[in-house]
Motif scaffolding. Structure first.
Motif, PDB file in Angstrom:
ATOM      1  N   LEU A 107      29.373 -20.103  -6.924  1.00  0.00           N
ATOM      2  CA  LEU A 107      28.583 -19.546  -8.033  1.00  0.00           C
ATOM      3  C   LEU A 107      28.919 -18.069  -8.256  1.00  0.00           C
ATOM      4  CD1 LEU A 107      25.174 -21.297  -7.272  1.00  0.00           C
ATOM      5  CD2 LEU A 107      26.759 -21.832  -9.158  1.00  0.00           C
ATOM      6  N   ALA A 108      29.141 -17.336  -7.177  1.00  0.00           N
ATOM      7  CA  ALA A 108      29.509 -15.919  -7.295  1.00  0.00           C
ATOM      8  C   ALA A 108      30.886 -15.764  -7.953  1.00  0.00           C
ATOM      9  CB  ALA A 108      29.492 -15.256  -5.920  1.00  0.00           C
ATOM     10  N   ILE A 109      31.815 -16.649  -7.602  1.00  0.00           N
ATOM     11  CA  ILE A 109      33.154 -16.610  -8.202  1.00  0.00           C
ATOM     12  C   ILE A 109      33.077 -16.944  -9.686  1.00  0.00           C
ATOM     13  CG2 ILE A 109      35.388 -17.811  -8.274  1.00  0.00           C
ATOM     14  CD1 ILE A 109      35.273 -17.857  -5.185  1.00  0.00           C
ATOM     15  N   GLN A 110      32.277 -17.947 -10.049  1.00  0.00           N
ATOM     16  CA  GLN A 110      32.103 -18.278 -11.469  1.00  0.00           C
ATOM     17  C   GLN A 110      31.584 -17.072 -12.238  1.00  0.00           C
ATOM     18  OE1 GLN A 110      29.524 -21.807 -11.385  1.00  0.00           O
ATOM     19  NE2 GLN A 110      31.164 -22.922 -12.435  1.00  0.00           N
ATOM     20  N   LYS A 111      30.629 -16.395 -11.655  1.00  0.00           N
ATOM     21  CA  LYS A 111      30.038 -15.231 -12.318  1.00  0.00           C
ATOM     22  C   LYS A 111      31.077 -14.120 -12.479  1.00  0.00           C
ATOM     23  CE  LYS A 111      25.955 -12.313 -12.173  1.00  0.00           C
ATOM     24  NZ  LYS A 111      24.699 -11.997 -11.498  1.00  0.00           N
ATOM     25  N   GLU A 112      31.868 -13.878 -11.447  1.00  0.00           N
ATOM     26  CA  GLU A 112      32.859 -12.807 -11.480  1.00  0.00           C
ATOM     27  C   GLU A 112      34.025 -13.104 -12.423  1.00  0.00           C
ATOM     28  OE1 GLU A 112      36.033 -10.525  -8.513  1.00  0.00           O
ATOM     29  OE2 GLU A 112      34.394 -11.680  -7.620  1.00  0.00           O
ATOM     30  N   PHE A 113      34.525 -14.341 -12.407  1.00  0.00           N
ATOM     31  CA  PHE A 113      35.737 -14.685 -13.153  1.00  0.00           C
ATOM     32  C   PHE A 113      35.472 -15.434 -14.456  1.00  0.00           C
ATOM     33  CE2 PHE A 113      37.312 -13.797  -8.958  1.00  0.00           C
ATOM     34  CZ  PHE A 113      38.559 -13.233  -9.173  1.00  0.00           C
ATOM     35  N   GLY A 114      34.233 -15.851 -14.686  1.00  0.00           N
ATOM     36  CA  GLY A 114      33.924 -16.632 -15.882  1.00  0.00           C
ATOM     37  C   GLY A 114      34.017 -18.124 -15.628  1.00  0.00           C
ATOM     38  N   SER A 115      34.865 -18.525 -14.694  1.00  0.00           N
ATOM     39  CA  SER A 115      34.963 -19.923 -14.282  1.00  0.00           C
ATOM     40  C   SER A 115      35.698 -19.990 -12.953  1.00  0.00           C
ATOM     41  CB  SER A 115      35.702 -20.776 -15.327  1.00  0.00           C
ATOM     42  OG  SER A 115      37.090 -20.523 -15.309  1.00  0.00           O
ATOM     43  N   PHE A 116      35.402 -21.028 -12.190  1.00  0.00           N
ATOM     44  CA  PHE A 116      36.116 -21.251 -10.936  1.00  0.00           C
ATOM     45  C   PHE A 116      37.558 -21.646 -11.244  1.00  0.00           C
ATOM     46  CE2 PHE A 116      37.250 -23.735  -7.101  1.00  0.00           C
ATOM     47  CZ  PHE A 116      37.032 -22.751  -6.147  1.00  0.00           C
ATOM     48  N   ASP A 117      37.744 -22.397 -12.310  1.00  0.00           N
ATOM     49  CA  ASP A 117      39.069 -22.823 -12.750  1.00  0.00           C
ATOM     50  C   ASP A 117      39.979 -21.615 -12.956  1.00  0.00           C
ATOM     51  OD1 ASP A 117      40.986 -24.822 -14.031  1.00  0.00           O
ATOM     52  OD2 ASP A 117      40.600 -23.484 -15.716  1.00  0.00           O
ATOM     53  N   LYS A 118      39.502 -20.622 -13.667  1.00  0.00           N
ATOM     54  CA  LYS A 118      40.297 -19.416 -13.932  1.00  0.00           C
ATOM     55  C   LYS A 118      40.680 -18.725 -12.623  1.00  0.00           C
ATOM     56  CE  LYS A 118      40.139 -15.155 -16.656  1.00  0.00           C
ATOM     57  NZ  LYS A 118      39.307 -14.330 -17.537  1.00  0.00           N
ATOM     58  N   TYR A 119      39.723 -18.640 -11.718  1.00  0.00           N
ATOM     59  CA  TYR A 119      39.974 -18.010 -10.424  1.00  0.00           C
ATOM     60  C   TYR A 119      41.003 -18.794  -9.612  1.00  0.00           C
ATOM     61  CZ  TYR A 119      39.353 -17.238  -5.438  1.00  0.00           C
ATOM     62  OH  TYR A 119      39.593 -17.035  -4.105  1.00  0.00           O
ATOM     63  N   ILE A 120      40.785 -20.089  -9.435  1.00  0.00           N
ATOM     64  CA  ILE A 120      41.602 -20.862  -8.495  1.00  0.00           C
ATOM     65  C   ILE A 120      43.021 -21.087  -9.011  1.00  0.00           C
ATOM     66  CG2 ILE A 120      41.063 -23.279  -9.110  1.00  0.00           C
ATOM     67  CD1 ILE A 120      40.861 -21.806  -5.559  1.00  0.00           C
ATOM     68  N   TRP A 121      43.172 -21.282 -10.315  1.00  0.00           N
ATOM     69  CA  TRP A 121      44.499 -21.533 -10.879  1.00  0.00           C
ATOM     70  C   TRP A 121      45.357 -20.275 -10.953  1.00  0.00           C
ATOM     71  CZ3 TRP A 121      47.417 -25.759 -12.304  1.00  0.00           C
ATOM     72  CH2 TRP A 121      46.814 -27.005 -12.115  1.00  0.00           C
ATOM     73  N   GLN A 122      44.750 -19.092 -10.762  1.00  0.00           N
ATOM     74  CA  GLN A 122      45.547 -17.859 -10.777  1.00  0.00           C
ATOM     75  C   GLN A 122      46.568 -17.857  -9.632  1.00  0.00           C
ATOM     76  OE1 GLN A 122      43.361 -14.224  -9.920  1.00  0.00           O
ATOM     77  NE2 GLN A 122      42.303 -15.186  -8.199  1.00  0.00           N
ATOM     78  N   PHE A 123      46.273 -18.595  -8.565  1.00  0.00           N
ATOM     79  CA  PHE A 123      47.169 -18.611  -7.413  1.00  0.00           C
ATOM     80  C   PHE A 123      48.514 -19.259  -7.724  1.00  0.00           C
ATOM     81  CE2 PHE A 123      43.009 -17.997  -5.483  1.00  0.00           C
ATOM     82  CZ  PHE A 123      43.279 -16.942  -4.631  1.00  0.00           C
ATOM     83  N   VAL A 124      48.557 -20.105  -8.752  1.00  0.00           N
ATOM     84  CA  VAL A 124      49.822 -20.741  -9.164  1.00  0.00           C
ATOM     85  C   VAL A 124      50.229 -20.291 -10.569  1.00  0.00           C
ATOM     86  CG1 VAL A 124      49.618 -22.735  -7.635  1.00  0.00           C
ATOM     87  CG2 VAL A 124      48.629 -22.849  -9.936  1.00  0.00           C
ATOM     88  N   GLY A 125      49.680 -19.171 -11.006  1.00  0.00           N
ATOM     89  CA  GLY A 125      50.052 -18.655 -12.327  1.00  0.00           C
ATOM     90  C   GLY A 125      49.585 -19.520 -13.480  1.00  0.00           C
ATOM     91  N   GLY A 126      48.571 -20.359 -13.250  1.00  0.00           N
ATOM     92  CA  GLY A 126      47.987 -21.160 -14.318  1.00  0.00           C
ATOM     93  C   GLY A 126      48.713 -22.450 -14.636  1.00  0.00           C
ATOM     94  N   LYS A 127      49.811 -22.730 -13.930  1.00  0.00           N
ATOM     95  CA  LYS A 127      50.525 -23.984 -14.203  1.00  0.00           C
ATOM     96  C   LYS A 127      51.013 -24.608 -12.898  1.00  0.00           C
ATOM     97  CE  LYS A 127      55.052 -22.070 -15.629  1.00  0.00           C
ATOM     98  NZ  LYS A 127      55.317 -21.026 -14.811  1.00  0.00           N
ATOM     99  N   PRO A 128      51.120 -25.940 -12.882  1.00  0.00           N
ATOM    100  CA  PRO A 128      51.494 -26.633 -11.648  1.00  0.00           C
ATOM    101  C   PRO A 128      52.888 -26.249 -11.136  1.00  0.00           C
ATOM    102  CG  PRO A 128      50.665 -28.197 -13.270  1.00  0.00           C
ATOM    103  CD  PRO A 128      50.841 -26.881 -13.971  1.00  0.00           C
ATOM    104  N   ILE A 129      53.005 -26.200  -9.831  1.00  0.00           N
ATOM    105  CA  ILE A 129      54.295 -26.053  -9.168  1.00  0.00           C
ATOM    106  C   ILE A 129      54.817 -27.470  -8.947  1.00  0.00           C
ATOM    107  CG2 ILE A 129      55.433 -25.370  -7.017  1.00  0.00           C
ATOM    108  CD1 ILE A 129      53.175 -23.210  -6.764  1.00  0.00           C
ATOM    109  N   ILE A 130      56.024 -27.733  -9.409  1.00  0.00           N
ATOM    110  CA  ILE A 130      56.597 -29.073  -9.271  1.00  0.00           C
ATOM    111  C   ILE A 130      57.684 -29.022  -8.202  1.00  0.00           C
ATOM    112  CG2 ILE A 130      57.781 -30.967 -10.444  1.00  0.00           C
ATOM    113  CD1 ILE A 130      56.441 -29.892 -13.058  1.00  0.00           C
ATOM    114  N   ASN A 131      57.440 -29.700  -7.101  1.00  0.00           N
ATOM    115  CA  ASN A 131      58.382 -29.704  -5.981  1.00  0.00           C
ATOM    116  C   ASN A 131      59.269 -30.935  -6.006  1.00  0.00           C
ATOM    117  OD1 ASN A 131      57.462 -27.273  -4.791  1.00  0.00           O
ATOM    118  ND2 ASN A 131      55.749 -28.353  -3.856  1.00  0.00           N
ATOM    119  N   LYS A 132      60.466 -30.780  -5.478  1.00  0.00           N
ATOM    120  CA  LYS A 132      61.369 -31.916  -5.285  1.00  0.00           C
ATOM    121  C   LYS A 132      60.931 -32.618  -4.008  1.00  0.00           C
ATOM    122  CE  LYS A 132      65.147 -31.398  -8.134  1.00  0.00           C
ATOM    123  NZ  LYS A 132      64.917 -32.434  -9.109  1.00  0.00           N
TER     124      LYS A 132
END
Length: 187
Positions: A107-132
């Motif tokens: 809940l604190a992260i949602q408040k700080e970032f506007g959404s948990f999605d925005k916070y958590i996806w920042q770790f991969v630059g907002g798009k999936p990493i596709i591995n071989k």
């Protein structure tokens, strides 16, 4: 006769695993509440198999009010003791307490970032990493990104979010695509 889809080898155990693989695992997830649920369940898996948690997922949803973080954050001793008597979930005091703490932090992260999605996806630059991935030996258990995610989540107050748990979460939520190269879901 219809040809069977080629799937990742880990999901061939039974129909529950196949359905999870086909409908969820590795599909980019951007719903805050579902991301929160998934992160909690990945933490519940610590020391156990994902299959155990997947089998108990509906019980977890019932026991934890559908992973409603606002309700969970208010759980007191009486509710926690009731949860520890619930045979439908893993009755581990540290993990149950972690769910309550994680709800508060979420809940604190949602408040700080506007959404948990925005916070958590920042770790991969907002798009999936596709591995071989030719075989399961090509799939890491953690990476520098999962290390960074774990470190930040822990710093903020999350529990049961070590790097290996974070990497499994990244795979499950589609932040990382670790489907085998010949799997129908790779695309």
């Amino acid at each position: 006769m219809a040809k069977e889809k080629i799937r990742c080898s880990w999901c061939l155990k039974d129909d529950l695993y196949k359905a999870y693989h086909d409908e969820e695992w590795g599909t980019p997830l951007h719903d805050d509440d579902k991301l929160f649920e998934l992160l909690c369940l990945e933490g519940a898996q610590a020391g156990l198999s994902w299959y155990t948690i997947l089998n108990k997922r509906e019980n977890y949803r019932k026991a934890f009010d559908g992973f409603d973080a606002k309700k969970m954050a208010k759980y007191g001793d009486k509710k926690i003791e009731a949860l520890l008597q619930d045979a439908g979930i893993v009755r581990n005091r540290l993990k149950v307490n972690a769910f309550v703490q994680n709800a508060k932090t979420y809940l604190a992260i949602q408040k700080e970032f506007g959404s948990f999605d925005k916070y958590i996806w920042q770790f991969v630059g907002g798009k999936p990493i596709i591995n071989k991935v030719k075989g399961m030996g090509d799939v890491p258990v953690k990476t520098e990104i999962s290390d960074a995610m774990s470190k930040d989540l822990l710093k903020r107050g999350f529990k049961f979010v070590g790097s290996t748990i974070c990497y499994a979460f990244m795979q499950a939520s589609g932040m990382v695509n670790d489907h085998a190269d010949d799997c129908w879901k790779k695309k």
